[in-house]
Design a protein around this motif. Structure first.
Motif, short mmCIF file in Angstrom:
data_model
loop_
_atom_site.label_atom_id
_atom_site.label_comp_id
_atom_site.label_asym_id
_atom_site.label_seq_id
_atom_site.Cartn_x
_atom_site.Cartn_y
_atom_site.Cartn_z
N GLU A 16 92.79 125.34 -37.48
CA GLU A 16 91.63 125.00 -38.30
C GLU A 16 90.33 125.33 -37.54
OE1 GLU A 16 89.79 121.15 -40.71
OE2 GLU A 16 91.64 120.98 -39.52
N GLY A 17 89.43 126.02 -38.21
CA GLY A 17 88.13 126.35 -37.63
C GLY A 17 88.08 127.65 -36.86
N GLU A 18 89.22 128.31 -36.63
CA GLU A 18 89.19 129.54 -35.85
C GLU A 18 88.70 130.71 -36.70
OE1 GLU A 18 93.80 131.08 -36.46
OE2 GLU A 18 93.22 130.09 -34.59
N GLU A 19 88.25 131.75 -36.01
CA GLU A 19 87.69 132.93 -36.68
C GLU A 19 88.09 134.18 -35.88
OE1 GLU A 19 83.28 134.90 -37.53
OE2 GLU A 19 83.49 132.75 -37.17
N LEU A 20 88.51 135.21 -36.60
CA LEU A 20 88.93 136.45 -35.96
C LEU A 20 87.75 137.10 -35.24
CD1 LEU A 20 91.12 138.59 -35.49
CD2 LEU A 20 90.38 139.67 -37.64
N ARG A 21 88.01 137.59 -34.03
CA ARG A 21 86.97 138.26 -33.24
C ARG A 21 86.99 139.75 -33.58
NH1 ARG A 21 86.95 138.46 -26.65
NH2 ARG A 21 84.90 139.42 -26.32
N PRO A 22 85.98 140.26 -34.28
CA PRO A 22 86.03 141.66 -34.72
C PRO A 22 85.84 142.67 -33.59
CG PRO A 22 83.95 140.67 -35.36
CD PRO A 22 84.76 139.58 -34.75
N ASP A 23 85.03 142.33 -32.59
CA ASP A 23 84.71 143.27 -31.52
C ASP A 23 84.95 142.59 -30.19
OD1 ASP A 23 83.84 145.27 -29.91
OD2 ASP A 23 81.81 145.41 -30.73
N GLU A 24 85.86 143.13 -29.39
CA GLU A 24 86.18 142.52 -28.11
C GLU A 24 85.08 142.71 -27.07
OE1 GLU A 24 89.90 143.98 -26.80
OE2 GLU A 24 91.07 143.04 -28.40
N ALA A 65 84.36 129.65 -32.59
CA ALA A 65 85.48 129.85 -33.52
C ALA A 65 86.35 131.03 -33.09
CB ALA A 65 84.95 130.07 -34.93
N GLN A 66 85.71 132.10 -32.62
CA GLN A 66 86.48 133.25 -32.14
C GLN A 66 87.22 132.92 -30.84
OE1 GLN A 66 83.44 136.21 -31.87
NE2 GLN A 66 83.39 136.61 -34.08
N TRP A 67 86.58 132.13 -29.96
CA TRP A 67 87.24 131.72 -28.73
C TRP A 67 88.49 130.88 -29.04
CZ3 TRP A 67 88.88 127.52 -26.01
CH2 TRP A 67 89.07 127.69 -24.63
N LEU A 68 88.39 130.01 -30.08
CA LEU A 68 89.54 129.22 -30.50
C LEU A 68 90.65 130.12 -31.01
CD1 LEU A 68 90.70 126.40 -30.99
CD2 LEU A 68 89.64 126.41 -33.24
N TRP A 69 90.30 131.18 -31.72
CA TRP A 69 91.31 132.14 -32.21
C TRP A 69 92.03 132.79 -31.03
CZ3 TRP A 69 92.51 137.30 -31.87
CH2 TRP A 69 93.35 137.81 -32.85
N LEU A 70 91.28 133.20 -30.02
CA LEU A 70 91.90 133.81 -28.84
C LEU A 70 92.78 132.82 -28.09
CD1 LEU A 70 88.78 135.78 -27.52
CD2 LEU A 70 90.81 136.75 -28.63
N TRP A 71 92.30 131.59 -27.96
CA TRP A 71 93.06 130.56 -27.24
C TRP A 71 94.40 130.28 -27.93
CZ3 TRP A 71 93.15 127.77 -22.85
CH2 TRP A 71 93.91 126.60 -22.84
#
Length: 217
Positions: free
Chosen positions: A116-124, A131-137
């Protein structure tokens, strides 16, 4: 065609035998009655043998029926035990399936909560948002998570030491000192340049005066 006479009932034969036996004991048995006595006795023995054979057959049949009934009872008992065991197994399997389904729903809810709350990181190449950090974690391996956690703890410790030691204030102080030193160096350089120019003018003036005196002499 002649018909065989029907045999006398057993009780009648026994009654006649008893009568003839009684007459024989009293010595009043006639010769023709002796023949009847022997005939009735043979008939009674044959009947007894037939009844004995019939009794044995009936007994064997009863034993076979009893054995078959016992076998059926045993098969019925085994079938009942198998049915009860199957019912217990079915109940156990149903309980296990319901438990597994409940566990799956619990795990699905836990996974949804973690994502919940995560977001895809479009550009590394960019710095990730929270939110993108949570997606990576959530998609990192256990080893990578430990590395990230160690780096975060180390950075937090450094930040704490900087806060306690007022490193930012010290950096700002030394930056101001450096700027002041640069100003002093610039002023000194400018002053040095002015002194050199004055010494050059004075030297030229001395040379001019010296040359004028030599010409006058």
């Amino acid at each position: 065609m002649t018909t065989q006479p029907r045999p006398l009932p057993t009780d009648v034969v026994e009654a006649r035998l008893n009568h003839l036996t009684d007459r024989s004991r009293r010595g009043a048995l006639l010769p023709e009655e002796a023949d009847q006595f022997a005939a009735h006795l043979r008939d009674l023995v044959r009947r007894l043998e037939d009844e004995e054979d019939t009794s044995r057959r009936l007994l064997a049949q009863r034993q076979e029926i009893a054995a078959e009934r016992h076998a059926w009872e045993q098969r019925g008992d085994r079938a009942e035990r198998v049915a009860r065991s199957a019912a217990r197994d079915a109940e156990t399997a149903l309980t296990a399936r319901l438990t597994a389904e409940a566990r799956v729903r619990e795990l699905e809810a836990e996974v949804a909560r973690l994502h919940e709350g995560e977001e895809l990181r479009p550009d590394e190449r960019t710095i990730p948002t929270p939110a993108q950090w949570l997606w990576l974690w959530n998609r990192a391996t256990p080893t990578k998570r430990l590395e990230i956690a160690a780096a975060v703890i180390d950075d937090a410790a450094r930040a704490s030491r900087c806060f306690v030691g007022d490193h930012e204030g010290a950096i700002a102080h030394y930056r101001r000192r450096a700027e002041q030193a640069e100003d002093l160096l610039r002023v000194a350089h400018e002053t040095s340049n002015q002194s050199e120019a004055e010494r050059a003018r004075a030297t030229a003036e001395v040379a001019r005066l010296t040359a004028g005196r030599a010409a006058t002499a």
